[in-house]
Motif scaffolding. Structure first.
Motif, PDB file in Angstrom:
ATOM      1  N   LYS A 291       0.860  -1.197   0.000  1.00  0.00           N
ATOM      2  CA  LYS A 291       0.000   0.000   0.000  1.00  0.00           C
ATOM      3  C   LYS A 291       0.891   1.239   0.000  1.00  0.00           C
ATOM      4  O   LYS A 291       1.168   1.843   1.039  1.00  0.00           O
ATOM      5  N   ALA A 292       1.352   1.593  -1.197  1.00  0.00           N
ATOM      6  CA  ALA A 292       2.251   2.737  -1.333  1.00  0.00           C
ATOM      7  C   ALA A 292       2.070   3.350  -2.716  1.00  0.00           C
ATOM      8  O   ALA A 292       1.805   2.634  -3.690  1.00  0.00           O
ATOM      9  N   GLY A 293       2.237   4.655  -2.806  1.00  0.00           N
ATOM     10  CA  GLY A 293       2.048   5.362  -4.075  1.00  0.00           C
ATOM     11  C   GLY A 293       3.121   5.036  -5.106  1.00  0.00           C
ATOM     12  O   GLY A 293       2.895   5.154  -6.307  1.00  0.00           O
ATOM     13  N   THR A 294       4.300   4.666  -4.644  1.00  0.00           N
ATOM     14  CA  THR A 294       5.401   4.291  -5.547  1.00  0.00           C
ATOM     15  C   THR A 294       6.049   3.025  -5.018  1.00  0.00           C
ATOM     16  O   THR A 294       6.305   2.919  -3.815  1.00  0.00           O
ATOM     17  N   VAL A 295       6.320   2.072  -5.910  1.00  0.00           N
ATOM     18  CA  VAL A 295       7.105   0.900  -5.507  1.00  0.00           C
ATOM     19  C   VAL A 295       8.288   0.774  -6.464  1.00  0.00           C
ATOM     20  O   VAL A 295       8.117   0.799  -7.688  1.00  0.00           O
ATOM     21  N   TRP A 296       9.481   0.692  -5.909  1.00  0.00           N
ATOM     22  CA  TRP A 296      10.671   0.479  -6.722  1.00  0.00           C
ATOM     23  C   TRP A 296      11.086  -0.978  -6.626  1.00  0.00           C
ATOM     24  O   TRP A 296      11.053  -1.562  -5.531  1.00  0.00           O
ATOM     25  N   VAL A 297      11.480  -1.552  -7.757  1.00  0.00           N
ATOM     26  CA  VAL A 297      11.983  -2.931  -7.748  1.00  0.00           C
ATOM     27  C   VAL A 297      13.455  -2.902  -8.124  1.00  0.00           C
ATOM     28  O   VAL A 297      13.838  -2.337  -9.161  1.00  0.00           O
ATOM     29  N   ASN A 298      14.280  -3.475  -7.254  1.00  0.00           N
ATOM     30  CA  ASN A 298      15.741  -3.529  -7.440  1.00  0.00           C
ATOM     31  C   ASN A 298      16.359  -2.154  -7.652  1.00  0.00           C
ATOM     32  O   ASN A 298      17.322  -1.992  -8.435  1.00  0.00           O
ATOM     33  N   CYS A 299      15.802  -1.139  -7.016  1.00  0.00           N
ATOM     34  CA  CYS A 299      16.377   0.197  -7.035  1.00  0.00           C
ATOM     35  C   CYS A 299      15.694   0.999  -5.922  1.00  0.00           C
ATOM     36  O   CYS A 299      14.909   0.433  -5.152  1.00  0.00           O
TER      37      CYS A 299
END
Ligand code: TXE
Length: 496
Positions: free
Chosen positions: A443-451
């Motif tokens: 539950k987040a406005g932005t999700v970063w994957v591997n960064c």
């Protein structure tokens, strides 16, 4: 007090620093002739004084913005708005060295990060310059004898209140979509960091914006900020800052003229490392996630969850990595981390470090002041942090992270979402299925994957839950600065 003073930075030498309130394209004194000092966080000494806006100055700035909105700005084509914005981006780019140096001086951020900020400022203004003549409504078929269309109209005069962690970048995020969509603005900078925005203000005039379209004032939250939030002739307020003040802005908007509100507030973002992640890469991003901008990021990856199989190895390597971050003079090209912005922020962060120790979390590295002058804090890692500890729950806004271990994906999703915030999150894994499954569940406005911290002006940014309302950046920000109107035209035919 003069409206300009001569200052110097180690990189640019002497330059002329405006100190007045920027209203109607001119620097002016405040009505009450008040001033306040801005402090260099590296030396703890005053840099200079600037003029302070009170309620009366907010009134004057709002009247200027209203006049521009009803007058010249209204008659200017969308394409011309875009030309002004792109011209402004070019001027800012040309003056990158000066703006970066002033940002480092007043805020304490390392010069390399300040340069990164200014480059993002240029990108953001240019991007919204491109949008100005591409804001189009649509035609909608309802019944055969009606012709319907929708329009996106500017909201009007926008009040904008920004914090001190990214003084220029927050300014760009706020004014660019507002101007692209045809609004006028009264922006208040944070009292800790007024200088770079005043240098920037000169470029607004140079870019050719008509007087009153952009007004930039220095002042305190409880006076000028509160006056903006409760002003009867401001149509929208956009705020970035603490959740506490965000609530008060919303209340003031509700009990004044119900102005539109967008809020970008705090965070306590989870950074999750699965056992199959590339551990060296993950540690680099975790390090950048928490220590970038000295931990003074609303989206800082301050809760770090590591799968138990790699927990010990992760801690051992991360400890060395954090200890190696270069802390010191922001004007040294090698510096990664400068001082915190103010004595108050320094004290708040040190208070959290004491809480963490008292609660029984283990300090892996740091935990103390760095040096004996300036608001420097060592990069700090707490391990063995439990969900009930304050350092796991509350936003610290400094170079301090809390690490805990987890066993399963289900468990870590629950831990990650166990917060009143919802601004950002990250997942480190080499399994595409895990990456997508977990990203979609957080539950987040932005999700970063591997960064981490890979914010870009083309992507919307904002919070779930108590991290905010609305989205900045991307196409989405345009919606925050426009009213949607439906026009329905009867083409004749029988009357019911
Ligand atoms: O924020 P404030 P502060 C968080 C972070 C930090 C804490 C306190 O956790 O430790 O907030 O920082 C103006 N009406 N963030 O005290 O007070 C103020 O003048 C209207 C997260 O500096 O919220 C400044 O311009 N305006 C964050 C701006 O609000 C008011 C960035 C931010 O100040 C006001 C900064 C009032 N009553 C802090 N009171 C993020 N989301 O990035 C203050 N202001």
């Amino acid at each position: 007090m003069p409206l300009t003073v001569e200052l110097k930075t180690p990189l640019t030498g002497p330059y002329k620093q405006p100190t007045g309130l920027f209203i109607n394209n001119e620097f002016v004194e405040g009505v009450d002739k008040k001033t306040f000092e801005t402090i260099n966080p590296t030396t703890e000494e005053a840099i200079c004084s600037v003029h302070e806006a009170t309620e009366k100055d907010v009134d004057i700035a709002v009247a200027a913005a209203r006049k521009a909105f009803n007058g010249p700005w209204k008659t200017i084509s969308p394409q011309q708005r875009g030309i002004y914005l792109t011209r402004l981006a070019d001027i800012v780019e040309k003056n990158s060295d000066l703006l970066s140096a002033v940002e480092s001086l007043d805020n304490g951020k390392s010069i390399s990060m300040a340069r990164g900020d200014v480059s993002s400022v240029v990108g953001c203004i240019r991007y919204y310059g491109g949008w100005a003549d591409k804001i189009t409504g649509s035609t909608v078929e309802t019944v055969p004898d009606h012709f319907n269309y929708t329009r996106y109209e500017p909201i009007g005069v926008c009040g904008q209140i920004i914090p001190w962690n990214f003084p220029l970048l927050m300014l760009a995020w706020k004014i660019s979509p507002a101007l692209a969509t045809g609004n006028t603005v009264v922006l208040k900078t944070a009292e800790q960091t007024p200088l770079s925005a005043l240098v920037f203000a000169q470029f607004v005039k140079e870019a050719g914006f008509p007087p009153g379209v952009v007004n930039i004032i220095s002042g305190f939250g409880k006076v000028a900020g509160a006056a903006i939030a409760s002003h009867m002739d401001i149509d929208k307020v956009a705020f970035t800052g603490s959740t506490l003040v965000g609530r008060s802005i919303m209340k003031a908007a509700a009990s004044s003229n119900l102005k539109k509100v967008t809020l970008e507030l705090g965070g306590k973002s989870p950074n999750i490392v699965f056992k199959d992640a590339d551990i060296e890469q993950a540690i680099s991003w975790v390090n950048f996630g928490i220590y970038y901008n000295h931990g003074q990021c609303c989206c800082a990856g301050s809760r770090i969850y590591v799968q138990e199989e790699i927990y010990d190895k992760f801690i051992e390597t991360f400890r060395k990595r954090a200890a190696a971050n270069a802390v010191g003079d922001p004007f040294d090209e090698k510096t990664f981390q400068g001082p915190q912005v103010s004595q108050l922020q320094y004290d708040r962060i040190m208070g959290y470090i004491e809480e963490g120790k008292k609660d029984g979390a283990k300090i892996e590295v740091g935990g103390s002041r760095h040096g004996d002058k300036g608001y420097f804090i060592q990069p700090t890692i707490f391990s063995g942090v439990t969900p009930d500890m304050k350092i796991m729950k509350e936003e610290i806004f400094g170079p301090v992270c809390a690490i805990a271990k987890f066993k399963t994906e289900e468990e870590v999703i629950e831990l990650a979402n166990d917060t009143t915030y919802g601004l950002a999150a990250a997942v480190h894994t080499n399994d595409l299925n895990t990456a997508i499954r977990v990203s979609n569940t957080l539950k987040a406005g932005t999700v970063w994957v591997n960064c981490y911290n890979m914010i870009h002006h083309q992507l919307p940014f904002g919070g779930y839950k108590e991290s905010g309302i609305g989205r900045e950046l991307g196409e989405e920000a345009l919606a925050n600065y426009t009213q949607h109107k439906s026009v329905s035209i009867r083409l004749g035919g029988p009357i019911f």
